[in-house]
Design an enzyme around this catalytic site. Structure first.
Site, PDB file in Angstrom:
ATOM      1  N   HIS A  68      42.505  41.880  31.887  1.00 18.75           N
ATOM      2  CA  HIS A  68      43.430  41.242  32.107  1.00 18.75           C
ATOM      3  C   HIS A  68      43.894  40.171  31.308  1.00 18.75           C
ATOM      4  CE1 HIS A  68      42.024  38.380  36.313  1.00 18.75           C
ATOM      5  NE2 HIS A  68      42.858  37.676  34.971  1.00 18.75           N
TER       6      HIS A  68
ATOM      7  N   HIS B 244      46.356  36.651  30.032  1.00 15.82           N
ATOM      8  CA  HIS B 244      47.441  35.503  31.006  1.00 15.82           C
ATOM      9  C   HIS B 244      48.256  35.850  29.539  1.00 15.82           C
ATOM     10  CE1 HIS B 244      46.475  34.884  35.018  1.00 15.82           C
ATOM     11  NE2 HIS B 244      44.738  34.673  34.239  1.00 15.82           N
TER      12      HIS B 244
ATOM     13  N   ASP C  26      46.980  36.751  40.760  1.00 11.05           N
ATOM     14  CA  ASP C  26      46.304  36.594  39.622  1.00 11.05           C
ATOM     15  C   ASP C  26      46.681  34.774  39.801  1.00 11.05           C
ATOM     16  OD1 ASP C  26      44.075  37.216  38.516  1.00 11.05           O
ATOM     17  OD2 ASP C  26      44.663  35.947  37.612  1.00 11.05           O
TER      18      ASP C  26
ATOM     19  N   HIS D 277      37.699  39.517  37.731  1.00 11.78           N
ATOM     20  CA  HIS D 277      36.968  38.806  37.561  1.00 11.78           C
ATOM     21  C   HIS D 277      36.078  38.508  38.821  1.00 11.78           C
ATOM     22  CE1 HIS D 277      39.716  36.757  39.705  1.00 11.78           C
ATOM     23  NE2 HIS D 277      40.588  36.179  38.696  1.00 11.78           N
TER      24      HIS D 277
ATOM     25  N   ASP E 247      40.385  37.965  31.385  1.00  7.24           N
ATOM     26  CA  ASP E 247      41.069  36.833  31.657  1.00  7.24           C
ATOM     27  C   ASP E 247      40.914  35.620  31.106  1.00  7.24           C
ATOM     28  OD1 ASP E 247      42.151  35.312  33.742  1.00  7.24           O
ATOM     29  OD2 ASP E 247      40.505  34.968  34.525  1.00  7.24           O
TER      30      ASP E 247
ATOM     31  N   HIS F 125      45.140  27.663  27.152  1.00  8.26           N
ATOM     32  CA  HIS F 125      45.498  26.166  27.554  1.00  8.26           C
ATOM     33  C   HIS F 125      45.107  25.234  26.807  1.00  8.26           C
ATOM     34  CE1 HIS F 125      45.511  27.339  32.013  1.00  8.26           C
ATOM     35  NE2 HIS F 125      44.350  27.722  31.946  1.00  8.26           N
TER      36      HIS F 125
ATOM     37  N   GLY G 295      39.989  28.165  33.227  1.00  7.28           N
ATOM     38  CA  GLY G 295      40.229  29.079  32.046  1.00  7.28           C
ATOM     39  C   GLY G 295      39.814  29.028  30.283  1.00  7.28           C
TER      40      GLY G 295
END
Lengths: 432, 328, 185
Positions: A65, A67, A157, A237, A310, A314, A329
């Site tokens: 998981h 990003h 997601d 999650h 996850d 950012h 996040g």
């Protein structure tokens, strides 16, 4: 340097099969495969000897998981920086989430991302695709085309598929392609403008809450649909103990469900938010201390198949907004091993085998990838971990473009000293 | 001389919420507000205390009343006051609060009075500026100056507040006033009851709040004060209650209830502005035990006391007793 | 919190204080045999000095009023104070406009307190005249201010601390010089 045999001498081998570490020498041949694992291997002149005394050899980790943000938000992360962050944390394989801009919702996008990954990443990158077109929850994405181009999982997601009818059809449609449908479980009407777990702390801070039932209702719905359609489903999650109990119930009924838990939901609670610290803002939100304990029990009991971070980078700018406006996040690739070692393995709350099983072996099994257990004939894909030193988590340490982690500025136990990937050493902290 | 003057209070940089200040500090502010109120009777209502200092009203949410109260308080202390109103709609997401603070920081502001629709913004600003930050209301979180001025108002009626009973009526869920007032009352030993629609009395409320279902049971509890919260009309759209009419019938001070209020001698408070016909009927405003206007008047004196107490700039807070100070 | 180590030198005892205050009283009477006077003590111990002198004079002359002033809000050193005093009410129950005011304080040092007190007074109105009476003048002025009536004058350095105690609010009575010989750690 690549054309020699490497002998990893005197290391302690971690394996999902044994709660204790096994002292052994590991020989890796010129092609990057493990040729021998013995309690003693004689050193020969043609071997590069790497002393691993007091160090632990851990199979390469796999994060299901992540990003990576590329394309679209390359200011937060790119495929290159994200995979370098993974290597920095001992992760040698990952599954990317499709909520990029534009989202990965077509065969073309899948091909684009995978091609980019081949060029830029030193570890294998797999990608998931969207369930619905443009992640809008209105119509199905071209799932077969994405599958053909290499997608191994579909998920929207970041958002749930709010429409139960559409989600049912997605489960049914995906069955034919042997794809895992993964679900971000949340009931948007209940989450509303919530920014943290709804409870005493949210009341005190005056932050709109996300009730636990927002997630639990959605888990119940998705598993009921998976049960009804006999589809394969993966719950992402999970943050609440009650949500976990729902999964247990469906597992016992024989529904083909796997589930994941993140390091932060094991380690942190709503109370850590303190003075509106946005490094503790994520979705699903941090719940209570009781949830922390029960989720860990669930991991031990096997309700959770895997740990996944996850990893959600950012910018500092965005995370410096006020608590409600800052995005959900935190990053996780670089701190998962270190933090779980510090807070769970070292204090004896779990053993290495559980960690290896849930963050290396099981994710690969779920995705049908070859095992990286440290044993002869397997590819050499492992970490040399030094448990006796510490790592300071700061900008200089991190390879991710973003630093939105609650561990920023903290010191964690242990250090990822080397990352071995086949015949390459992707990272060697002693070489600097 | 060698003993510490008990009347002296160590200063703080910021006032962000009630949780972080002590009972002694609340007492000090209330006690200090009183002579400030006295000043209003003088021909010259101004004192030179903050001469040369600049006070910035940083309001991200419109509120003429609170802003004016702070403005008058600061001006009576001879500070220069600047109003920096940022209408929320015009704030492009691209400009963060931090950008604004950096700009203001370079303007060498000494005190920032902050109101924002999101909880925690004043805390965040306080961490990033040398100026003293006063929270003038943030999201659902806190409105500490309101709580202190309410305490001052209560003290004028009840010199001893211990075991007095205050019934807070209305939207507890979304009210920063309710949070700060109840926290403050709790610290001072006042008992707190709450009354309102089930949707607006959160289950996550602190345990010390006694919850009533209707006025009948609440009156039987014998409250000394009823503190009415302002009802935001937009809550109706989010299904919190069916209509203003039903709200008034259930939770407003109607003429029947007003009779009970009068016969029991219960005091009425409200942070303003009042929705007449919703929280209360018109007649309540002229009731002799209605403290609403007194709250407004005490607001200025309280805010003066707070400005006098706070000390801008970090590292300036001295440890007590490390030096003796001669009288000049 | 360790106490700073102080050496304490006696300057005036109770008898001396009463003697000095009586002398100030007779000087005031000499200067103003008839004029109505407004006695204004500066919080905290100036109020006591004013009270005592008032009580001495009240036997001989009737046309006197008294009040008190708190100058906290008029201090010019607020920036440097880590702790601040709570404010007392300034109590001036008479018309300042046109009055002959005598300010009272226990110790006169830099003159800044007196400057502040004059400012407070003038914010209430325009007095005909302001005079100043102090029990101790310890020198080291930072402003051009001189007392009209002085009980006792001593030479001091800025580092020394002069403090007065009165029965009304303290456990003892007397004026002392404290020297901060060693800073508390």
């Amino acid at each position: 340097m690549t054309e020699t045999q490497k002998l990893f001498k005197n290391g302690q081998i971690a394996s999902e099969k044994s709660p204790t570490l096994r002292q052994a020498d590991v020989l890796v041949n010129e092609k990057g495969s493990i040729s021998a694992v013995e309690s003693y291997i004689e050193t020969k002149p043609e071997m590069d000897v790497i002393d691993c005394s007091r160090k632990i050899l851990v199979p390469g980790l796999f994060d299901m998981h992540v990003h990576l943000r590329e394309p679209g938000r390359e200011d937060k992360e790119t495929i290159e920086t994200g995979t370098e962050a993974a290597i920095n944390g001992g992760v040698t394989g990952l599954l990317a989430m499709p909520n990029t801009t534009p989202p990965i919702d077509s065969g073309g996008m899948v091909r684009f991302v995978l091609t980019l990954a081949k060029e830029r990443a030193r570890i294998p990158v797999m990608t998931s695709g969207c369930i619905t077109h443009n992640r809008q929850g209105k119509e199905l994405a071209e799932i077969a085309d994405m599958k053909e181009k290499g997608v191994v999982m579909i998920t929207d997601d970041g958002s749930p598929v709010a429409n139960s009818y559409l989600f049912r059809r997605a489960l049914e449609y995906a069955r034919n392609f042997d794809l895992i449908v993964a679900s971000h479980c949340e009931t948007m009407e209940l989450s509303a403008d919530g920014a943290m777990h709804e409870g005493k702390v949210s009341y005190q801070l005056g932050i709109p809450g996300i009730p636990a039932c927002s997630e639990e209702i959605s888990i119940e719905r998705d598993l009921s649909l998976a049960h009804y359609t006999k589809a394969r489903i993966h719950i992402q999650h999970v943050s609440t103990a009650r949500g976990m109990e729902i999964i247990r119930r469906f597992k016992e009924e024989g529904v083909h469900v796997t589930a994941e838990v993140t390091p932060h939901h094991l380690l942190f609670s709503e109370e850590d938010i303190g003075d509106y610290n946005t490094a503790f803002k994520m979705n699903p939100p941090l719940r209570t201390k009781v949830d922390n304990q029960q989720l860990l029990e669930g991991l031990k009991e096997g309700i959770f198949d895997i740990i996944a971070t996850d990893h959600a980078p950012h910018t500092t700018f965005e995370k410096n907004l006020d608590f409600s406006s800052a995005p959900f996040g935190i990053t996780g690739l670089e701190t998962a091993l270190l933090s779980l070692y510090t807070y769970l393995v070292k204090p004896g709350k779990t053993n290495w085998n559980l960690f290896v099983k849930t963050y290396s072996a099981e994710p690969r099994r779920i995705l049908g990838l070859p095992s990286v257990e440290i044993k002869p004939t397997h590819p050499a894909e492992f970490i040399v971990f030094d448990p006796d030193v510490t790592t300071i988590i700061n900008k200089a340490f991190m390879r991710s473009k973003s630093v939105n982690t609650p561990f920023l500025g903290k010191e964690l136990m242990g250090r990822v000293e080397k990352v071995i990937y086949k015949n390459e050493i992707l990272l060697d902290r002693l070489q600097k | 001389m060698t003993k510490q003057d008990p009347e002296k209070k160590k200063r703080r940089k910021d006032l962000l919420d009630i949780d972080s200040i002590s009972v002694e500090e609340i007492d000090f502010l209330v006690k200090t507000a009183q002579p400030f109120k006295e000043l209003f009777t003088r021909s010259v209502k101004k004192v030179p205390t903050l001469r040369g200092k600049s006070v910035l009203n940083l309001f991200y949410e419109p509120s003429t009343r609170t802003r004016t109260s702070f403005e008058i308080a600061a001006k009576r202390l001879s500070a220069d006051v600047t109003n920096f109103s940022v209408s929320q709609s015009s704030v492009v997401k691209g400009e963060s609060i931090l950008d604004t603070i950096d700009t203001l920081q370079s303007m060498k502001v000494d005190y920032m009075i902050v109101r924002h629709s999101e909880s925690g913004v004043p805390n965040f600003i306080a961490q990033n500026t040398h100026a003293s930050v006063i929270n003038a209301g943030d999201g659902y979180h806190a409105h500490p100056t309101q709580a202190i001025l309410d305490t001052y108002t209560l003290k004028e009626v009840f010199p001893d507040l211990t075991r007095k009973k205050i019934l807070i009526v209305g939207d507890i869920l979304h009210s920063r006033v309710a949070r700060s007032v109840s926290t403050c009352c709790r610290k001072l030993g006042i008992e707190i009851g709450v009354l309102g629609p089930g949707t607006l009395i959160p289950d996550s409320r602190p345990d010390y709040m006694e919850c009533f279902k209707d006025y009948a049971t609440a009156f039987a509890w014998n409250p000394d004060v009823i503190y009415l919260l302002r009802l935001q009309r937009e809550r109706q759209q989010a299904y919190f209650f069916p209509s203003m009419r039903e709200y008034h019938n259930l939770f407003g001070i109607t003429s029947n209830r007003f009779e009970t209020v009068k016969s029991e001698g219960i005091y009425i408070m409200h942070p303003g502005p009042v929705n007449r016909g919703v929280e209360l009927i018109d007649e309540v405003m002229t009731y002799e035990r209605c403290l609403i206007n007194q709250q407004v008047e005490n607001g200025i004196a309280t805010r003066m006391a707070i400005l006098y107490w706070l000390q801008p700039g970090e590292n300036k807070i001295r440890k007590p007793n490390t030096e003796i100070r001669g009288k000049s | 919190m360790s106490e700073p180590s102080l050496s304490k030198t006696h300057i005036l005892d109770e008898k001396d204080i009463n003697h000095k205050l009586r002398r100030i009283a007779s000087e005031i009477l000499e200067q103003h045999p008839k004029t109505p006077l407004a006695f204004v003590g500066i919080h905290t111990r100036g109020v006591i000095v004013a009270d005592r002198i008032y009580n001495v004079l009240i036997e001989d002359r009737k046309e006197m009023v008294k009040g008190s002033l708190d100058i906290s809000l008029y201090r010019d050193d607020l920036d440097n104070l880590g702790s601040i005093p709570s404010i007392k009410n300034s109590d001036l129950p008479f018309e300042i406009e046109g009055a002959t005011v005598i300010l009272f304080d226990d110790v006169l040092f830099t003159g800044r307190t007196i400057r502040a007190a004059i400012n407070v007074l003038t914010d209430y109105g325009r007095p005909a005249k302001i005079e100043l009476a102090v029990l101790i003048d310890r020198g080291n002025r930072e402003l051009p201010i001189a007392p009209n009536y002085t009980g006792h004058t001593i030479q001091t350095s800025k580092k020394e601390h002069i403090c007065s105690h009165f029965h009304e609010i303290d456990d003892e009575e007397g004026v002392y010089k404290l020297i901060n010989s060693e800073r508390a750690s």
